[in-house]
Design a protein around this motif. Structure first.
Motif, PDB file in Angstrom:
ATOM      1  N   VAL A 157       0.792  -1.201  -0.094  1.00 43.29           N
ATOM      2  CA  VAL A 157       0.011  -0.053  -0.015  1.00 43.29           C
ATOM      3  C   VAL A 157       0.922   1.440  -0.028  1.00 43.29           C
ATOM      4  CG1 VAL A 157      -1.553   1.500   1.281  1.00 43.29           C
ATOM      5  CG2 VAL A 157      -2.096  -1.110   1.191  1.00 43.29           C
ATOM      6  N   ILE A 158       1.857   1.288   0.893  1.00 43.22           N
ATOM      7  CA  ILE A 158       2.893   2.465   0.844  1.00 43.22           C
ATOM      8  C   ILE A 158       3.613   2.457  -0.414  1.00 43.22           C
ATOM      9  CG2 ILE A 158       5.016   3.440   1.986  1.00 43.22           C
ATOM     10  CD1 ILE A 158       4.026   2.164   4.695  1.00 43.22           C
ATOM     11  N   LEU A 159       4.186   1.540  -1.026  1.00 43.41           N
ATOM     12  CA  LEU A 159       4.820   1.714  -2.335  1.00 43.41           C
ATOM     13  C   LEU A 159       3.660   2.385  -3.391  1.00 43.41           C
ATOM     14  CD1 LEU A 159       6.864  -1.700  -2.166  1.00 43.41           C
ATOM     15  CD2 LEU A 159       7.541   0.722  -1.909  1.00 43.41           C
ATOM     16  N   THR A 160       2.553   1.796  -3.392  1.00 46.42           N
ATOM     17  CA  THR A 160       1.816   2.200  -4.504  1.00 46.42           C
ATOM     18  C   THR A 160       1.151   3.540  -4.188  1.00 46.42           C
ATOM     19  OG1 THR A 160       0.687  -0.200  -4.636  1.00 46.42           O
ATOM     20  CG2 THR A 160      -0.604   1.642  -5.416  1.00 46.42           C
ATOM     21  N   ALA A 161       0.988   3.818  -3.131  1.00 45.73           N
ATOM     22  CA  ALA A 161       0.297   5.405  -2.689  1.00 45.73           C
ATOM     23  C   ALA A 161       1.606   6.289  -3.081  1.00 45.73           C
ATOM     24  CB  ALA A 161      -0.099   5.465  -1.178  1.00 45.73           C
ATOM     25  N   GLY A 162       2.813   5.674  -2.717  1.00 41.42           N
ATOM     26  CA  GLY A 162       3.951   6.662  -2.796  1.00 41.42           C
ATOM     27  C   GLY A 162       4.345   6.844  -4.355  1.00 41.42           C
ATOM     28  N   LYS A 163       3.814   5.969  -5.302  1.00 41.79           N
ATOM     29  CA  LYS A 163       4.125   6.120  -6.604  1.00 41.79           C
ATOM     30  C   LYS A 163       3.006   7.014  -7.257  1.00 41.79           C
ATOM     31  CE  LYS A 163       5.958   4.555 -10.786  1.00 41.79           C
ATOM     32  NZ  LYS A 163       7.403   4.738 -10.997  1.00 41.79           N
ATOM     33  N   LEU A 164       1.804   6.928  -6.779  1.00 35.87           N
ATOM     34  CA  LEU A 164       0.734   7.687  -7.287  1.00 35.87           C
ATOM     35  C   LEU A 164       0.644   9.148  -6.653  1.00 35.87           C
ATOM     36  CD1 LEU A 164      -2.420   5.005  -6.908  1.00 35.87           C
ATOM     37  CD2 LEU A 164      -1.004   5.706  -9.133  1.00 35.87           C
ATOM     38  N   PHE A 165       0.914   9.282  -5.572  1.00 40.28           N
ATOM     39  CA  PHE A 165       0.607  10.728  -5.060  1.00 40.28           C
ATOM     40  C   PHE A 165       2.026  11.131  -4.284  1.00 40.28           C
ATOM     41  CE2 PHE A 165      -3.223   8.078  -4.467  1.00 40.28           C
ATOM     42  CZ  PHE A 165      -3.988   8.782  -5.316  1.00 40.28           C
ATOM     43  N   GLY A 166       2.994  10.662  -4.298  1.00 39.32           N
ATOM     44  CA  GLY A 166       4.297  11.230  -3.731  1.00 39.32           C
ATOM     45  C   GLY A 166       4.503  11.172  -2.272  1.00 39.32           C
ATOM     46  N   ILE A 167       4.912  11.873  -1.632  1.00 35.66           N
ATOM     47  CA  ILE A 167       5.105  11.932  -0.327  1.00 35.66           C
ATOM     48  C   ILE A 167       4.000  11.838   0.621  1.00 35.66           C
ATOM     49  CG2 ILE A 167       5.654  14.492  -0.124  1.00 35.66           C
ATOM     50  CD1 ILE A 167       7.442  11.920   2.039  1.00 35.66           C
ATOM     51  N   PHE A 168       2.937  12.900   0.127  1.00 37.06           N
ATOM     52  CA  PHE A 168       1.732  12.573   0.815  1.00 37.06           C
ATOM     53  C   PHE A 168       1.227  11.395   0.721  1.00 37.06           C
ATOM     54  CE2 PHE A 168       1.659  17.431   0.054  1.00 37.06           C
ATOM     55  CZ  PHE A 168       1.533  17.692   1.568  1.00 37.06           C
ATOM     56  N   GLY A 169       1.136  10.653  -0.393  1.00 36.42           N
ATOM     57  CA  GLY A 169       0.564   9.281  -0.398  1.00 36.42           C
ATOM     58  C   GLY A 169       1.244   8.535   0.503  1.00 36.42           C
ATOM     59  N   ILE A 170       2.716   8.536   0.707  1.00 37.48           N
ATOM     60  CA  ILE A 170       3.302   7.567   1.651  1.00 37.48           C
ATOM     61  C   ILE A 170       2.902   7.850   3.025  1.00 37.48           C
ATOM     62  CG2 ILE A 170       5.734   7.239   2.511  1.00 37.48           C
ATOM     63  CD1 ILE A 170       7.051   7.830  -0.142  1.00 37.48           C
ATOM     64  N   ILE A 171       2.711   9.057   3.390  1.00 31.73           N
ATOM     65  CA  ILE A 171       2.341   9.444   4.928  1.00 31.73           C
ATOM     66  C   ILE A 171       0.901   9.080   5.059  1.00 31.73           C
ATOM     67  CG2 ILE A 171       2.099  11.346   6.307  1.00 31.73           C
ATOM     68  CD1 ILE A 171       4.140  12.800   4.976  1.00 31.73           C
ATOM     69  N   LEU A 172       0.153   9.166   3.752  1.00 34.46           N
ATOM     70  CA  LEU A 172      -1.672   9.200   4.177  1.00 34.46           C
ATOM     71  C   LEU A 172      -1.990   7.580   3.720  1.00 34.46           C
ATOM     72  CD1 LEU A 172      -3.102  12.210   2.907  1.00 34.46           C
ATOM     73  CD2 LEU A 172      -2.572  11.686   5.279  1.00 34.46           C
ATOM     74  N   ALA A 173      -0.907   6.784   3.468  1.00 31.01           N
ATOM     75  CA  ALA A 173      -1.212   5.525   2.727  1.00 31.01           C
ATOM     76  C   ALA A 173      -1.793   4.481   3.986  1.00 31.01           C
ATOM     77  CB  ALA A 173       0.074   4.534   2.277  1.00 31.01           C
ATOM     78  N   VAL A 174      -1.343   4.405   4.943  1.00 30.65           N
ATOM     79  CA  VAL A 174      -1.880   3.461   5.931  1.00 30.65           C
ATOM     80  C   VAL A 174      -3.107   4.074   6.387  1.00 30.65           C
ATOM     81  CG1 VAL A 174      -1.325   2.185   8.151  1.00 30.65           C
ATOM     82  CG2 VAL A 174       0.466   2.680   6.554  1.00 30.65           C
ATOM     83  N   PRO A 175      -3.303   5.119   7.048  1.00 27.45           N
ATOM     84  CA  PRO A 175      -4.559   5.377   7.566  1.00 27.45           C
ATOM     85  C   PRO A 175      -5.555   5.539   6.445  1.00 27.45           C
ATOM     86  CG  PRO A 175      -2.972   7.390   7.538  1.00 27.45           C
ATOM     87  CD  PRO A 175      -2.311   6.060   7.322  1.00 27.45           C
ATOM     88  N   GLY A 176      -5.122   5.926   5.158  1.00 30.17           N
ATOM     89  CA  GLY A 176      -6.359   5.921   4.063  1.00 30.17           C
ATOM     90  C   GLY A 176      -6.905   4.513   3.907  1.00 30.17           C
ATOM     91  N   TYR A 177      -5.966   3.648   3.958  1.00 33.38           N
ATOM     92  CA  TYR A 177      -6.270   2.092   3.470  1.00 33.38           C
ATOM     93  C   TYR A 177      -7.063   1.691   4.851  1.00 33.38           C
ATOM     94  CZ  TYR A 177      -6.070  -2.903   2.970  1.00 33.38           C
ATOM     95  OH  TYR A 177      -6.279  -4.258   2.951  1.00 33.38           O
ATOM     96  N   ALA A 178      -6.595   2.203   5.841  1.00 33.50           N
ATOM     97  CA  ALA A 178      -7.512   1.720   6.997  1.00 33.50           C
ATOM     98  C   ALA A 178      -9.125   2.045   6.959  1.00 33.50           C
ATOM     99  CB  ALA A 178      -7.040   2.085   8.482  1.00 33.50           C
ATOM    100  N   VAL A 179      -9.312   3.407   6.586  1.00 31.02           N
ATOM    101  CA  VAL A 179     -10.562   3.875   6.253  1.00 31.02           C
ATOM    102  C   VAL A 179     -11.294   3.289   5.013  1.00 31.02           C
ATOM    103  CG1 VAL A 179     -11.693   6.251   5.774  1.00 31.02           C
ATOM    104  CG2 VAL A 179      -9.866   6.483   7.272  1.00 31.02           C
ATOM    105  N   LEU A 180     -10.421   3.015   4.121  1.00 32.42           N
ATOM    106  CA  LEU A 180     -11.095   2.464   2.941  1.00 32.42           C
ATOM    107  C   LEU A 180     -11.578   1.033   3.429  1.00 32.42           C
ATOM    108  CD1 LEU A 180     -11.719   2.716  -0.168  1.00 32.42           C
ATOM    109  CD2 LEU A 180      -9.523   1.591  -0.520  1.00 32.42           C
ATOM    110  N   LYS A 181     -11.011   0.314   4.057  1.00 28.39           N
ATOM    111  CA  LYS A 181     -11.310  -1.083   4.727  1.00 28.39           C
ATOM    112  C   LYS A 181     -12.501  -0.945   5.460  1.00 28.39           C
ATOM    113  CE  LYS A 181      -9.278  -4.834   7.221  1.00 28.39           C
ATOM    114  NZ  LYS A 181      -8.160  -5.265   8.116  1.00 28.39           N
ATOM    115  N   VAL A 182     -12.688   0.066   6.363  1.00 28.72           N
ATOM    116  CA  VAL A 182     -13.767   0.011   6.863  1.00 28.72           C
ATOM    117  C   VAL A 182     -14.979   0.327   5.951  1.00 28.72           C
ATOM    118  CG1 VAL A 182     -14.945   1.593   8.518  1.00 28.72           C
ATOM    119  CG2 VAL A 182     -12.689   1.038   9.214  1.00 28.72           C
ATOM    120  N   VAL A 183     -15.021   1.207   5.151  1.00 29.70           N
ATOM    121  CA  VAL A 183     -16.025   1.445   4.300  1.00 29.70           C
ATOM    122  C   VAL A 183     -16.361   0.373   3.533  1.00 29.70           C
ATOM    123  CG1 VAL A 183     -16.683   2.920   2.515  1.00 29.70           C
ATOM    124  CG2 VAL A 183     -15.591   4.042   4.329  1.00 29.70           C
ATOM    125  N   VAL A 184     -15.385  -0.421   2.903  1.00 24.97           N
ATOM    126  CA  VAL A 184     -15.715  -1.244   1.980  1.00 24.97           C
ATOM    127  C   VAL A 184     -16.289  -2.481   2.438  1.00 24.97           C
ATOM    128  CG1 VAL A 184     -14.692  -3.218   0.442  1.00 24.97           C
ATOM    129  CG2 VAL A 184     -13.854  -0.793   0.185  1.00 24.97           C
TER     130      VAL A 184
END
Length: 382
Positions: free
Chosen positions: A334-361
């Motif tokens: 998740v961190i590698l993919t988010a960093g590739k897509l969104f840069g440094i912000f993606g790396i920082i927000l990857a894990v909490p963003g995935y956790a939120v997405l996991k709850v919603v899904v």
């Protein structure tokens, strides 16, 4: 005629009377509209600029909010009005920041200046060690096995270093612009934070007011679990990073490693990113230790290993627990993919963003299981 009517009834039953299918059709229409509107630049360009402007202040405000909100709630339960509790915390933070600026910043500045002054000497030492490595017997055997010439390796490294230096000077203006954006974001944080701490409890009710009555209970549950996931992750990760930085600073002081405070702060900041952060943070410490002496390199590796064992076996399990319930391999991808897509912000927000997405899904999937009746147990079907 009867056959056509039967097909029409099936079509009506599956499409027109199936809410899930209608929901998918609505999503498809929304996606088509968004795709069409993205081809019109003047429609989405202001929206993109707005998001880019507000992202960093809101991100910083959200982090500080989740750190301070429990303290504000605690003071409010003790009978202090919420506004006065917020103002008291502001005064306490101002005092702490002033103490850090007066006591710690001069030491950090001194170590950074010393590190910058010694960078040329470090570069020469690294080059000398590299040349010794190229001339060693082990390297020659590896080189002959791979069929690579040492001249090619040296030339490639020189080209890489030259390109890196040129890119650094080219991007200097962009770095200065980024620093300006960060300063402006930090200035706006206290104002936004005050109102968020004051009226943050009303936010969920405001969001639920736009949700249909039949979906409010489930949406409220999703918001509550999402808030718990984000708050647990932010508080836990910051506490873990602080512990790592403190332990490394103590260990570096014990072994006498140069620039111990700067290296420990760097490790604490990069540890916010799970798994990949420590691997990034160890690089400058390895360079400083290897240039100092082989014995210092061994000591530094020992300190780093001990701190990582303490963090992995005692600190993280006690503080983070199993709140996210995400497999480590999943986190890395998740961190590698988010960093590739969104840069440094993606790396920082990857894990909490995935956790939120996991709850919603997960909640959407539970709703689909109930509505579709495709996952009924055998006992129910009987």
């Amino acid at each position: 005629m009867d056959n056509n009517r039967a097909w029409y009834n099936r079509f009506k039953l599956f499409f027109l009377n199936n809410r899930f299918v209608l929901f998918l059709l609505v999503l498809l229409l929304i996606g088509v509209n968004i795709f069409v509107l993205t081809k019109i630049s003047f429609v989405f360009t202001p929206f993109v600029v707005l998001v880019q402007t507000l992202l960093l202040p809101l991100l910083l405000t959200g982090v500080v909010y989740y750190l301070l909100n429990p303290l504000v709630d605690f003071l409010e339960r003790k009978g202090i009005k919420r506004v006065f509790a917020i103002l008291s915390l502001y005064l306490l933070l101002i005092a702490i920041i002033a103490l850090i600026v007066l006591a710690v910043v001069p030491l950090i500045r001194e170590q950074i200046n010393g590190l910058l002054e010694n960078l040329p000497a470090y570069g020469i030492e690294v080059e000398r060690q590299f040349r010794e490595l190229i001339g060693s017997k082990f390297f020659n055997e590896v080189q002959s096995a791979l069929g690579v010439e040492s001249i090619d390796i040296t030339a490639n490294i020189s080209k890489w270093a030259t390109a890196l230096l040129q890119n650094t000077w080219t991007r200097l203006g962009g770095i200065l612009g980024a620093v300006t954006e960060v300063v402006l974001a930090v200035v706006t944080v206290p104002f936004v934070l005050f109102y968020l701490l004051k009226d943050g409890k009303k936010l969920s009710g405001f969001i639920l007011s736009f949700i249909p009555n039949a979906l409010r209970a489930e949406t409220g549950t999703i918001l509550k679990e999402t808030n718990h996931q984000i708050s647990s992750y932010i508080r836990g990760q910051i506490i873990v990073s602080f512990c790592i930085g403190t332990l490394l600073y103590i260990g570096y002081l014990i072994i006498g490693l140069d620039y111990s405070l700067v290296l420990a702060i760097t490790a604490a900041c990069t540890s916010v990113v799970p798994y990949l952060g420590p691997a990034i943070a160890i690089t400058p410490a390895l360079i400083v230790a290897s240039v100092t002496s082989p014995a210092m390199l061994l000591k530094m590796i020992a300190i780093w290993t001990i701190v990582q064992l303490i963090e992995g076996k005692f600190i993280s399990p006690q503080i983070m627990g199993k709140t996210l319930r995400i497999h480590p391999v999943t986190i890395i991808f998740v961190i590698l993919t988010a960093g590739k897509l969104f840069g440094i912000f993606g790396i920082i927000l990857a894990v909490p963003g995935y956790a939120v997405l996991k709850v919603v899904v997960s909640h959407i999937f539970q709703w689909f299981k109930i509505r579709s009746r495709l996952y009924e147990t055998e006992s129910t079907n009987r």
